[in-house]
Design an enzyme around this catalytic site. Structure first.
Site, PDB file in Angstrom:
ATOM      1  N   ASP A  98      21.695  32.987  -1.032  1.00 24.26           N
ATOM      2  CA  ASP A  98      20.974  34.370  -0.891  1.00 24.26           C
ATOM      3  C   ASP A  98      21.842  35.114   0.124  1.00 24.26           C
ATOM      4  O   ASP A  98      21.146  36.023   0.573  1.00 24.26           O
ATOM      5  CB  ASP A  98      19.484  33.943  -0.319  1.00 24.26           C
ATOM      6  CG  ASP A  98      19.709  32.937   1.059  1.00 24.26           C
ATOM      7  OD1 ASP A  98      20.662  32.878   1.557  1.00 24.26           O
ATOM      8  OD2 ASP A  98      18.404  32.461   1.239  1.00 24.26           O
ATOM      9  N   GLU A 120      20.830  26.450  -5.817  1.00 20.79           N
ATOM     10  CA  GLU A 120      19.603  26.497  -4.789  1.00 20.79           C
ATOM     11  C   GLU A 120      18.933  27.901  -5.125  1.00 20.79           C
ATOM     12  O   GLU A 120      18.663  28.935  -4.369  1.00 20.79           O
ATOM     13  CB  GLU A 120      20.483  26.797  -3.343  1.00 20.79           C
ATOM     14  CG  GLU A 120      19.214  26.505  -2.442  1.00 20.79           C
ATOM     15  CD  GLU A 120      19.773  26.534  -0.857  1.00 20.79           C
ATOM     16  OE1 GLU A 120      19.870  27.766  -0.406  1.00 20.79           O
ATOM     17  OE2 GLU A 120      20.294  25.459  -0.280  1.00 20.79           O
ATOM     18  N   GLU A 134      17.765  38.320   2.734  1.00 20.28           N
ATOM     19  CA  GLU A 134      18.185  37.126   1.712  1.00 20.28           C
ATOM     20  C   GLU A 134      17.224  36.830   0.665  1.00 20.28           C
ATOM     21  O   GLU A 134      17.542  36.589  -0.365  1.00 20.28           O
ATOM     22  CB  GLU A 134      18.115  35.749   2.445  1.00 20.28           C
ATOM     23  CG  GLU A 134      19.314  35.467   3.543  1.00 20.28           C
ATOM     24  CD  GLU A 134      19.196  36.262   4.530  1.00 20.28           C
ATOM     25  OE1 GLU A 134      18.171  36.917   5.233  1.00 20.28           O
ATOM     26  OE2 GLU A 134      20.169  36.070   5.572  1.00 20.28           O
ATOM     27  N   HIS A 210      20.377  32.343  14.483  1.00 21.57           N
ATOM     28  CA  HIS A 210      21.099  33.439  14.331  1.00 21.57           C
ATOM     29  C   HIS A 210      20.445  34.395  13.388  1.00 21.57           C
ATOM     30  O   HIS A 210      21.231  35.522  13.006  1.00 21.57           O
ATOM     31  CB  HIS A 210      22.405  32.675  13.378  1.00 21.57           C
ATOM     32  CG  HIS A 210      22.043  32.357  12.146  1.00 21.57           C
ATOM     33  ND1 HIS A 210      21.954  32.900  11.191  1.00 21.57           N
ATOM     34  CD2 HIS A 210      21.613  30.869  11.579  1.00 21.57           C
ATOM     35  CE1 HIS A 210      21.875  32.189   9.793  1.00 21.57           C
ATOM     36  NE2 HIS A 210      21.262  31.084  10.197  1.00 21.57           N
ATOM     37  N   ARG A 212      19.093  37.344  11.277  1.00 25.22           N
ATOM     38  CA  ARG A 212      19.226  38.698  11.319  1.00 25.22           C
ATOM     39  C   ARG A 212      17.838  39.189  12.109  1.00 25.22           C
ATOM     40  O   ARG A 212      17.686  40.142  12.868  1.00 25.22           O
ATOM     41  CB  ARG A 212      19.426  39.627  10.277  1.00 25.22           C
ATOM     42  CG  ARG A 212      20.118  40.876  10.159  1.00 25.22           C
ATOM     43  CD  ARG A 212      20.831  41.015   8.567  1.00 25.22           C
ATOM     44  NE  ARG A 212      21.784  40.520   8.617  1.00 25.22           N
ATOM     45  CZ  ARG A 212      23.180  41.251   8.781  1.00 25.22           C
ATOM     46  NH1 ARG A 212      23.147  42.335   9.376  1.00 25.22           N
ATOM     47  NH2 ARG A 212      24.460  40.598   8.458  1.00 25.22           N
ATOM     48  N   HIS A 243      26.345  30.816  16.998  1.00 27.81           N
ATOM     49  CA  HIS A 243      26.984  31.423  15.775  1.00 27.81           C
ATOM     50  C   HIS A 243      27.958  32.588  16.367  1.00 27.81           C
ATOM     51  O   HIS A 243      27.697  33.077  17.507  1.00 27.81           O
ATOM     52  CB  HIS A 243      25.746  32.158  14.981  1.00 27.81           C
ATOM     53  CG  HIS A 243      26.072  32.714  13.817  1.00 27.81           C
ATOM     54  ND1 HIS A 243      26.662  33.775  13.529  1.00 27.81           N
ATOM     55  CD2 HIS A 243      25.713  32.243  12.549  1.00 27.81           C
ATOM     56  CE1 HIS A 243      26.808  34.039  12.317  1.00 27.81           C
ATOM     57  NE2 HIS A 243      26.060  33.094  11.645  1.00 27.81           N
TER      58      HIS A 243
END
Ligand code: UD1
Ligand code: UDP
Length: 380
Positions: A98, A120, A134, A210, A212, A243
């Protein structure tokens, strides 16, 4: 002999981890010619995975720039992948998950009328802004794809609800296949600082964050909760591989940089990561992949998000939805420390993400699509 030419496109760390075993499987199938294109949406974090699995991409679009915004990433992927597809004219394009790479690569294939397989497929929160972007990336990819490789039956149900009824195969998640390569009995960590941790004396907590939607205030609250936990509870050690997103690093190093109970590291390679997870006491994360890996290793997860597209591990009992409020995070850790029964219950739940043969099933379904195999029957 006619071979099916499969072009696999990926660009970030999690896509690479989960595509790696499938690339190996495609390469070992005599009826398939496998070509790999990485977009380079990630750089160092992608290289780490390629090195571990010894995958040498045929194309590298090298699109990453520091702090790149979503539209620039997607536009560069779309243009770059289109060129590769024009040059190769593959029979089939495989994308995973995604990310910006996923959707842009699927769109590039669609514009060239090349059929797409989505690995997936079918994960949903039903909230278009969480996770952002995503949820929309995967929905748009599903509307383009011809074959949908859904890890679980729940994922298949999500696709059916969107009127996607053909070409769905429930395969398990390829991340379990990847763990067959990475988990070792005698792990000496590549990251030296991890070898100094006494896992039997200290209760170690593996922490990653991490996403967003967690960058900014939520991540500040997560870091503050860690500080408070360490102040009140002795004998705990946090290990936080940070990250490379500069916005994540700034917050984390600012708040936790001088905290003796926290080991901050650069991103770990995936062998270290999986073996660290195997030895730690608890996982705290907002990562998608970690939510799937931890149940396989019998590790409880406190999920630092408000929702999840992976309800299977919640239902199984390994994952607990905690969110990002400082008090809730603090309480969740304290509760687990004080309640051995609850900890054991979470640690002994059944892994819902498959048996490690997802890649084999995906290859069989592709061969069947091109008339090179009998209809596959070994799906969930
Ligand atoms: C991306 C995916 C997200 C996935 C995550 C996995 C999108 C929109 N997001 O988010 O779904 O969960 O990867 O980690 O596709 N950077 C480096 N080196 C690297 C990787 C990243 O320096 O190897 C820095 C760069 O400054 C880059 C920034 O991190 O611009 C953000 O990278 P990006 O791929 O845009 O987003 P992620 O937050 O990593
Ligand atoms: N991972 C890793 N090193 C790290 C952090 C994560 O190898 O320092 C692996 C992790 O085991 C999983 C994948 O990267 O396989 C998850 O990536 P990430 O959390 O970045 O993305 P998400 O799964 O949330 O999309």
């Amino acid at each position: 002999m006619h071979k099916v030419h499969v072009l696999s496109v990926f660009g970030t760390r999690p896509e690479a981890v989960k595509m790696a075993p499938l690339i190996k499987e495609l390469e070992s199938e005599p009826l398939i010619k496998s070509t790999v294109c990485v977009t380079g949406q990630h750089r160092e974090m992608l290289e780490q995975v390629l090195k571990i699995f010894q995958i040498v991409p045929d194309f590298d679009l090298k699109i990453m720039e520091n702090n790149q915004d979503l539209s620039t990433t997607a536009a560069k992927c779309l243009e770059g992948v289109s060129q590769v597809i024009k040059e190769l004219n593959p029979d089939f394009v495989l994308v995973h998950g995604d990310t910006s790479t996923t959707f842009a690569a699927a769109l590039a294939a669609f514009y060239q009328k090349v059929p797409v397989g989505h690995v997936e497929a079918g994960l949903r929160t039903q909230n278009k802004y969480s996770p952002f972007p995503e949820e929309i990336n995967r929905r748009l990819t599903a509307s383009i794809a011809e074959l949908h490789f859904a890890p679980t039956v729940e994922n298949k149900q999500n696709l059916l609800q969107e009127n996607i009824t053909a070409g769905i195969y429930v395969t398990g998640n390829t991340v379990i296949d990847a763990m067959k390569y990475t988990i070792k009995d005698d792990s000496i960590f590549h990251e030296r600082k991890l070898n100094e941790i006494n896992f039997s004396r200290e209760s170690s907590i593996l922490l990653t964050a991490h996403r967003r939607e967690n960058v900014g205030e939520p991540l500040i609250r997560i870091c503050k909760a860690v500080k408070r936990i360490l102040k009140d509870i002795k004998g705990l050690k946090f290990i936080y591989p940070v990250h490379l997103n500069p916005r994540v690093r700034e917050t984390v190093f600012d708040i936790l940089g001088d905290e003796p109970g926290v080991l901050l590291t650069d991103p770990l390679d995936v062998v270290d990561m999986h073996n660290l997870m195997k030895r730690c006491w608890l996982v705290m994360t907002d990562s998608g992949g970690l939510q799937e890996e931890a149940p396989f290793l019998g590790k409880p997860v406190l999920l630092l998000r408000d929702n999840t597209e992976r309800p299977e591990a919640l239902a199984a009992g390994t994952v607990k939805l905690v969110g990002t409020a400082e008090e809730r995070i603090y309480q969740a850790v304290a509760d687990l420390l004080n309640n051995e029964e609850e900890y054991s219950r979470m640690a002994s739940a059944k892994n819902p993400y498959g048996d490690g043969n997802a890649s084999k099933r995906i290859v069989q379904a592709i061969l069947y699509r091109f008339g090179l195999a009998d209809e596959p029957h070994q799906f969930y």
